[in-house]
Scaffold this motif. Sequence first.
Motif, PDB file in Angstrom:
ATOM      1  N   THR A  53       0.588  -1.116  -0.059  1.00 51.05           N
ATOM      2  CA  THR A  53      -0.032  -0.021   0.143  1.00 51.05           C
ATOM      3  C   THR A  53       0.977   1.337   0.011  1.00 51.05           C
ATOM      4  OG1 THR A  53      -2.007   1.199   1.120  1.00 51.05           O
ATOM      5  CG2 THR A  53      -0.171   0.157   2.443  1.00 51.05           C
ATOM      6  N   ILE A  54       0.230   2.425  -0.596  1.00 42.42           N
ATOM      7  CA  ILE A  54       1.012   3.743  -0.192  1.00 42.42           C
ATOM      8  C   ILE A  54       0.283   4.493   0.839  1.00 42.42           C
ATOM      9  CG2 ILE A  54       1.477   5.996  -1.494  1.00 42.42           C
ATOM     10  CD1 ILE A  54       1.474   4.238  -4.168  1.00 42.42           C
ATOM     11  N   VAL A  55       0.995   5.026   1.677  1.00 42.82           N
ATOM     12  CA  VAL A  55       0.486   5.807   2.666  1.00 42.82           C
ATOM     13  C   VAL A  55       1.007   7.220   2.301  1.00 42.82           C
ATOM     14  CG1 VAL A  55       0.420   6.217   5.258  1.00 42.82           C
ATOM     15  CG2 VAL A  55       0.915   3.936   4.166  1.00 42.82           C
ATOM     16  N   ILE A  56      -0.062   7.938   2.649  1.00 43.25           N
ATOM     17  CA  ILE A  56       0.303   9.497   2.173  1.00 43.25           C
ATOM     18  C   ILE A  56      -0.548  10.153   3.737  1.00 43.25           C
ATOM     19  CG2 ILE A  56      -2.027   9.748   0.863  1.00 43.25           C
ATOM     20  CD1 ILE A  56      -0.869  12.156  -0.272  1.00 43.25           C
ATOM     21  N   SER A  57       0.459  11.428   3.990  1.00 40.74           N
ATOM     22  CA  SER A  57       0.174  11.714   5.420  1.00 40.74           C
ATOM     23  C   SER A  57       0.809  13.132   5.461  1.00 40.74           C
ATOM     24  CB  SER A  57       0.273  10.887   6.461  1.00 40.74           C
ATOM     25  OG  SER A  57       1.977  10.505   6.662  1.00 40.74           O
ATOM     26  N   GLY A  58       0.401  13.859   6.597  1.00 41.08           N
ATOM     27  CA  GLY A  58       1.357  15.041   7.119  1.00 41.08           C
ATOM     28  C   GLY A  58       2.172  14.295   7.983  1.00 41.08           C
ATOM     29  N   SER A  59       2.915  15.423   8.647  1.00 41.91           N
ATOM     30  CA  SER A  59       3.903  14.840   9.743  1.00 41.91           C
ATOM     31  C   SER A  59       3.598  15.538  11.060  1.00 41.91           C
ATOM     32  CB  SER A  59       5.551  14.867   9.142  1.00 41.91           C
ATOM     33  OG  SER A  59       6.410  14.768   9.974  1.00 41.91           O
ATOM     34  N   PRO A  60       3.539  15.004  12.100  1.00 38.09           N
ATOM     35  CA  PRO A  60       2.998  13.651  12.047  1.00 38.09           C
ATOM     36  C   PRO A  60       1.933  13.380  11.430  1.00 38.09           C
ATOM     37  CG  PRO A  60       2.802  14.662  14.191  1.00 38.09           C
ATOM     38  CD  PRO A  60       3.650  15.515  13.543  1.00 38.09           C
ATOM     39  N   SER A  61       1.471  11.893  11.400  1.00 43.66           N
ATOM     40  CA  SER A  61       0.514  11.531  10.536  1.00 43.66           C
ATOM     41  C   SER A  61      -0.854  12.233  10.523  1.00 43.66           C
ATOM     42  CB  SER A  61       0.110  10.001  10.841  1.00 43.66           C
ATOM     43  OG  SER A  61       1.381   9.181  10.582  1.00 43.66           O
TER      44      SER A  61
END
Length: 559
Positions: free
Chosen positions: A442-450
């Motif tokens: 899977t590809i995980v896309i997020s900010g930081s932290p998630s």
Amino acid sequence: MTKTKIVATIGPASFDESTIIKMADKGLATIRINTAHIEPGYITDVSKTVYKINREKNKKLGIMVDLKGPELRTGEFPGGTLNITAGKIYSISDASSAKSDISINYKISDYINPDTLIAVNDGRVRFNVESLENGVIKAMAMDSGTLHNRSRVNIPGKYINLGVLTDRDKMFIEESLKNHVNFYALSFVQSRENVYELQDYIYDRKGRGDIISKIETKSGYDNLESIVKVSDFIMVARGDLGVELPLKEVSIAQKRIINISHKYAVPTIVATQMLESMVNSDSPTRAEVSDVTNAILDDTDALMLSEETAIGKYPVEAVTYLYEISKYVESQATSFPEPENFMVDPIAFSVAKGVKIMSGTINVSSIIALTKSGHTAKIISAIRPVNDIYAVVQSEWVARSINLMKGVIPVLLPEEFAQQENIYEIINKIASLGTLKPGEKTIVISGSPSLYLGGTNNIRVLSIGRFIGRGYPAGSSLTGKVDPVHPENGNIIILDKYDDALDYSKYNAAIIKSNVTNRIIDKFVDSGKTLVYSAEIVEKIDKITSISIDADTGIITAI
């Protein structure tokens, strides 16, 4: 579930818990309430039922409140009707005048010129204005027909300032805010100022909700681009639009509305007469199936049913047909264009484009968007990847909202997962819900932290399962078993270094912690086996364990 979402209007035919559950099981995403036909308290009753279903059946059904808005209507006629004869001249005035054949509830004479078209009763009876004198309009009937009390009136191409919200609309907005409704459909939007007025009304009451601008007037269609830019969703409301525009133009207008909306990454809903024959029939016509198909090919995000589910005999069957048609069309057409820009966040938009490229290059089963507001999910949805989008959120309200976006599957996780530093803890929690299969990539896309601060700027490729280690891969992805005590009992072996004396034909794969030569790599690949070398194992395996090897990333996971 299908990527194309389904909206169904609630009414006497469908407002019971059992029917709503059946429709939800067939892909229903959002319940529409048409305020033209309800009394105070109805929104509360529907909300209680829908939210109960969401809790007990793990659904994410949202609620759309469709505001009736101000309308032009005729007054009343002696006996309740007025027969119109084509070619005859009739007098038309506002309701304050008693000296006319037809009265209208608004002073339209300020907007009328000779040759202006006045359409009554959904365009079935049309009048052409001949003259105007002392506020009384003289118009020739272009069609024969019968007008009834309070028949609908349209004046195509004229911007008539009727206001935006009636007192009745405001009453229903107040009830909707108390029930945390997700969507407000605004009728007869003519300009962006109309959208601002509803947004301000909700904002001033410290509420929230996505605004769905209904394009159903000629002036709204002419001002489409500016309306799209300030709206959360756009609805192609083909009923009144088919009165305001010549019928021959409606299909092309639908395509233009969807195209311009998608240009700015604004989701669309196509409505009116999608499966109208199913009000009385248990199956749609061929033409209706073609209509639904073309709406999906036009790249709409959602399809809406009105009378079919509100008063029809077959509400569940109507939803089922939309689901089945959508599923088939989506299996045949997988490539859709990206928006030209994303107005709010160009950085996140660029990251999302990268996700789509990656998903088309490597063999991933899904995209996971970790999002607090739903913004990331909206961006990914607009990019139109082939993969399903699992949007991980903390808020039930956000889950219901993003459930109307194309291809998005909301996953509601407890708040304690929001600040997890180990992304695998979050991914494994999603997998435990049964939405993902161990071993898939899977590809995980997020900010930081998630989920904590937001700001979409992070892309990772991960394998579903408990992370065991990683190395350099050669060969194909596979799953198998490792037995550290009796290696011959498994079909994958783990070694500190390559052993030339070992018979590797017994195994489907080998994981070797040291480096190896190209000759050894080719030996494994040529024999159809998988090799992971220079592997770093971070978790000791001390019992028989099922593991997965991803040949693209070299990631090793326990499953």
